[in-house]
Motif scaffolding. Sequence first.
Motif, PDB file in Angstrom:
ATOM      1  N   PRO A   1      22.421  81.250  21.710  1.00 34.45           N
ATOM      2  CA  PRO A   1      22.383  82.374  22.647  1.00 34.45           C
ATOM      3  C   PRO A   1      21.011  83.047  22.693  1.00 34.45           C
ATOM      4  N   SER A   2      20.744  83.682  23.799  1.00 35.10           N
ATOM      5  CA  SER A   2      19.525  84.463  23.936  1.00 35.10           C
ATOM      6  C   SER A   2      19.465  85.467  22.792  1.00 35.10           C
ATOM      7  N   GLY A   3      18.297  85.631  22.230  1.00 42.48           N
ATOM      8  CA  GLY A   3      18.141  86.541  21.101  1.00 42.48           C
ATOM      9  C   GLY A   3      18.286  85.867  19.754  1.00 42.48           C
ATOM     10  N   ALA A   4      18.623  84.570  19.750  1.00 38.28           N
ATOM     11  CA  ALA A   4      18.757  83.842  18.485  1.00 38.28           C
ATOM     12  C   ALA A   4      17.408  83.814  17.766  1.00 38.28           C
ATOM     13  N   THR A   5      17.471  83.884  16.458  1.00 42.59           N
ATOM     14  CA  THR A   5      16.273  83.895  15.624  1.00 42.59           C
ATOM     15  C   THR A   5      16.100  82.542  14.931  1.00 42.59           C
ATOM     16  N   PRO A   6      14.930  82.306  14.355  1.00 44.51           N
ATOM     17  CA  PRO A   6      14.761  81.097  13.556  1.00 44.51           C
ATOM     18  C   PRO A   6      15.808  80.969  12.444  1.00 44.51           C
ATOM     19  N   ASP A   7      16.200  82.083  11.838  1.00 45.23           N
ATOM     20  CA  ASP A   7      17.238  82.029  10.807  1.00 45.23           C
ATOM     21  C   ASP A   7      18.576  81.581  11.389  1.00 45.23           C
ATOM     22  N   ASP A   8      18.870  81.961  12.633  1.00 43.97           N
ATOM     23  CA  ASP A   8      20.094  81.500  13.292  1.00 43.97           C
ATOM     24  C   ASP A   8      20.069  79.983  13.469  1.00 43.97           C
ATOM     25  N   VAL A   9      18.913  79.449  13.805  1.00 38.74           N
ATOM     26  CA  VAL A   9      18.781  77.997  13.963  1.00 38.74           C
ATOM     27  C   VAL A   9      18.983  77.324  12.611  1.00 38.74           C
ATOM     28  N   ARG A  10      18.332  77.838  11.590  1.00 43.82           N
ATOM     29  CA  ARG A  10      18.480  77.237  10.256  1.00 43.82           C
ATOM     30  C   ARG A  10      19.935  77.265   9.796  1.00 43.82           C
ATOM     31  N   GLU A  11      20.657  78.323  10.119  1.00 41.78           N
ATOM     32  CA  GLU A  11      22.082  78.415   9.767  1.00 41.78           C
ATOM     33  C   GLU A  11      22.887  77.374  10.542  1.00 41.78           C
ATOM     34  N   ALA A  12      22.573  77.178  11.802  1.00 35.75           N
ATOM     35  CA  ALA A  12      23.268  76.160  12.606  1.00 35.75           C
ATOM     36  C   ALA A  12      22.995  74.770  12.038  1.00 35.75           C
ATOM     37  N   VAL A  13      21.756  74.521  11.625  1.00 39.63           N
ATOM     38  CA  VAL A  13      21.405  73.235  11.012  1.00 39.63           C
ATOM     39  C   VAL A  13      22.213  73.040   9.728  1.00 39.63           C
ATOM     40  N   ARG A  14      22.312  74.081   8.917  1.00 41.91           N
ATOM     41  CA  ARG A  14      23.064  73.995   7.672  1.00 41.91           C
ATOM     42  C   ARG A  14      24.527  73.643   7.933  1.00 41.91           C
ATOM     43  N   ARG A  15      25.129  74.324   8.930  1.00 35.31           N
ATOM     44  CA  ARG A  15      26.526  74.026   9.275  1.00 35.31           C
ATOM     45  C   ARG A  15      26.684  72.576   9.736  1.00 35.31           C
ATOM     46  N   CYS A  16      25.752  72.085  10.514  1.00 38.76           N
ATOM     47  CA  CYS A  16      25.805  70.707  10.995  1.00 38.76           C
ATOM     48  C   CYS A  16      25.732  69.741   9.812  1.00 38.76           C
ATOM     49  N   ARG A  17      24.827  69.988   8.904  1.00 42.99           N
ATOM     50  CA  ARG A  17      24.690  69.113   7.733  1.00 42.99           C
ATOM     51  C   ARG A  17      25.957  69.101   6.882  1.00 42.99           C
ATOM     52  N   GLU A  18      26.706  70.205   6.927  1.00 42.82           N
ATOM     53  CA  GLU A  18      27.969  70.296   6.191  1.00 42.82           C
ATOM     54  C   GLU A  18      29.128  69.689   6.979  1.00 42.82           C
TER      55      GLU A  18
END
Length: 118
Positions: free
Chosen positions: A11-28
């Motif tokens: 979503p608009s307003g997402a931060t780099p930390d939001d991306v890293r969290e999404a990557v973490r969830r995907c890896r899990e």
Amino acid sequence: MSFDLSVWALPSGATPDDVREAVRRCREGRHVDHHPDPRVVGFYRAITAAYPDRPAGPGTPWEVAPLHAAADHVGMSLFATCEDQVLLDIERLAGEHDLMLFDVQDGSVYPPPARVRS
């Protein structure tokens, strides 16, 4: 050895930390359960029109094909020796489709140019 990148539709307003969290969830193995984001679909169609992944032909930049495509992201494993133009095309298309670019090697996140504030 591959060079790995992914692009994310957040979503608009997402931060780099939001991306890293999404990557973490995907890896899990935890993925969003909804229809593919049109930005991801557009990116996938554009990048594979330039560099096909089904099948990946001679001279392909993809070390792993087909690309990992999910509802909210596309993961790409590229040959470390791929041409710089491929990386420039990925960056350009990520910006055109309002996607955030994640560099797996160092965890850097690059927002689309429109989201970068001076």
